[in-house]
Scaffold this active site. Structure first.
Site, PDB file in Angstrom:
ATOM      1  N   GLY A 136       0.830  -1.215   0.000  1.00 46.80           N
ATOM      2  CA  GLY A 136       0.000   0.000   0.000  1.00 46.80           C
ATOM      3  C   GLY A 136       0.850   1.244   0.000  1.00 46.80           C
ATOM      4  O   GLY A 136       2.055   1.180  -0.239  1.00 46.80           O
ATOM      5  N   ASN A 137       0.225   2.382   0.230  1.00 50.01           N
ATOM      6  CA  ASN A 137       0.987   3.630   0.367  1.00 50.01           C
ATOM      7  C   ASN A 137       0.356   4.497   1.445  1.00 50.01           C
ATOM      8  O   ASN A 137      -0.676   4.151   2.010  1.00 50.01           O
ATOM      9  CB  ASN A 137       1.109   4.356  -0.979  1.00 50.01           C
ATOM     10  CG  ASN A 137      -0.241   4.773  -1.532  1.00 50.01           C
ATOM     11  OD1 ASN A 137      -0.969   5.527  -0.905  1.00 50.01           O
ATOM     12  ND2 ASN A 137      -0.587   4.251  -2.708  1.00 50.01           N
TER      13      ASN A 137
END
Ligand code: C5P
Length: 398
Positions: free
Chosen positions: A209-210
């Protein structure tokens, strides 16, 4: 939301339905409107000034002079108002309005309104209501541009049944809301905004993810909504405490899901802002079972995700298309290149290395870059403020 900050000048004339006006004021206040009440002298027999001033959180007036001798300036009430609402509108007051009889503060204020929108909610006995004199006055007022909040059928104070009941406060509120909604500059425009990160599964429990929170995208969606647009927010896993009120939402997890959701509605949209931090890569073969930590090293094979925005740019027809660029080096040059490649109307450049900018912060610091080389720098401020400036630029383009 549309009534937030609106100045509502509420005229109350002497009908029994005046007892419902405190409720109307409460509803208006709940919407964030400011309410100034002016009563006809006779209306005080039906509802007390104390009740009205308490619920409106404002002194109420009915005479030209206050007890201390101060003048109630009818012209400044009229200038202050965004709209005038007469509720209840009695036969007597309607007749004064159509015949230019200016014998009280309310009428002096009404005649000073210039071109402000004027609503009136007739309330009276059914035979008075039907009387040709009253019907003529209602018609004349409507011809002058005033908007009738029509009387309703039902039981009347006299005990008779028929038309003459004042429209209920909830319905009056709805009419005002609709009126102001229609005045908004992006009314009738369908907008798509993407927000937040995407998550790319590794196995049933892990993902790549980020750090995107979705705050910037949601702020843009809300700013568009405040301008009257219909807004569809396609979002990844965003912060739980963001207000999505008034937005249509499609919740997705991966870039592929976001792509599918966006492509399926793109053709019907007038304006698209891609603020989502879409993962550029996804795991090639997502493991169906949790990967065991038996091996010393683990290699994940990543494949490229579709560039959603680039695809939208390719098939763009009538749409206004805006993207974001998150750059850490050669910012302006890289962002310009992206704007061109993705066929955008402008691009919002931000740099995560600046303090208080980009991911997860409530603030941001951005530059809007336009195809003709123009650059608009927005110094560090709340994301909600940046969103307003972005929407102002969108309004110009649309
Ligand atoms: O090329 P880059 O990822 O820097 O471009 C950022 C812009 O493109 C953002 O507006 C982002 O929402 C969008 N984007 C996209 N699909 C991707 C990656 C980014 O639509 N796979």
């Amino acid at each position: 939301m549309t009534l937030r900050g609106k100045n509502i000048l509420l005229g109350v004339s002497a009908g029994i339905a005046a007892f419902k006006i405190p409720q109307l004021i409460r509803l208006l206040k709940k919407e964030g409107a400011y309410v100034q009440v002016i009563l006809t002298p006779g209306a005080k027999d039906f509802v007390t000034p104390l009740t009205l001033s308490t619920v409106s959180k404002n002194p109420v007036f009915s005479e030209f002079y206050r007890e201390n001798g101060q003048w109630n300036n009818h012209v400044s009430f009229a200038l202050w108002a965004d709209c005038f609402v007469l509720a209840p509108a009695t036969m007597n007051t309607l007749a004064k309005m159509t015949n230019g009889i200016c014998d009280n503060l309310l009428m002096a204020t009404y005649f000073s309104l210039k071109n402000k929108p004027c609503f009136f909610a007739p309330a009276m006995d059914l035979d008075m209501y039907k009387h040709f004199a009253n019907q003529n006055n209602i018609s004349k007022l409507k011809e002058s541009g005033a908007l009738e909040l029509p009387a309703q059928k039902g039981e009347l104070a006299s005990g008779l049944e028929g038309i003459g009941r004042m429209m209920e406060p909830e319905e009056i509120l709805e009419n005002l809301r609709l009126y102001f909604e229609k005045q908004l500059p992006l009314q009738g425009k369908r907008c798509l905004v993407s927000a937040g990160p995407t998550r790319e599964s590794i196995d049933p429990v892990r993902y790549i993810g980020n750090r995107s929170s979705g705050k910037m995208g949601v702020a843009i969606a809300q700013a568009l909504r405040q301008k009257g647009a219909e807004v569809i927010l396609v979002h990844g896993p965003i912060h739980k405490n963001l207000s999505l009120e008034g937005l249509k939402t499609i919740s997705v997890t991966s870039a592929i899901e976001m792509d599918q959701a966006i492509q399926s509605i793109y053709d019907s949209c007038d304006l698209v802002v891609m603020a989502a931090a879409v993962a550029d890569y996804r795991v090639d073969n997502i493991a169906s079972q949790k990967i065991k930590k038996t091996k010393q090293n683990l290699t994940l094979n990543l494949v490229k995700n579709p560039d959603i925005l680039a695809a939208l740019g390719k098939k763009k027809k009538h749409q206004i298309l805006v993207g974001f660029a998150l750059e850490t080096d050669n910012e302006v040059t890289n962002a310009h290149k992206k704007m061109k490649e993705k066929n955008l109307d402008f691009i919002v450049l931000n740099n995560p290395n600046h303090a208080g900018a980009a991911f997860d912060h409530d603030t941001n610091e951005v530059s809007l870059l336009f195809p003709d080389g123009e650059k608009m720098k927005i110094s560090k401020t709340l994301k909600s403020e940046i969103a307003k400036t972005i929407v102002q630029q969108l309004e110009k383009l649309i």
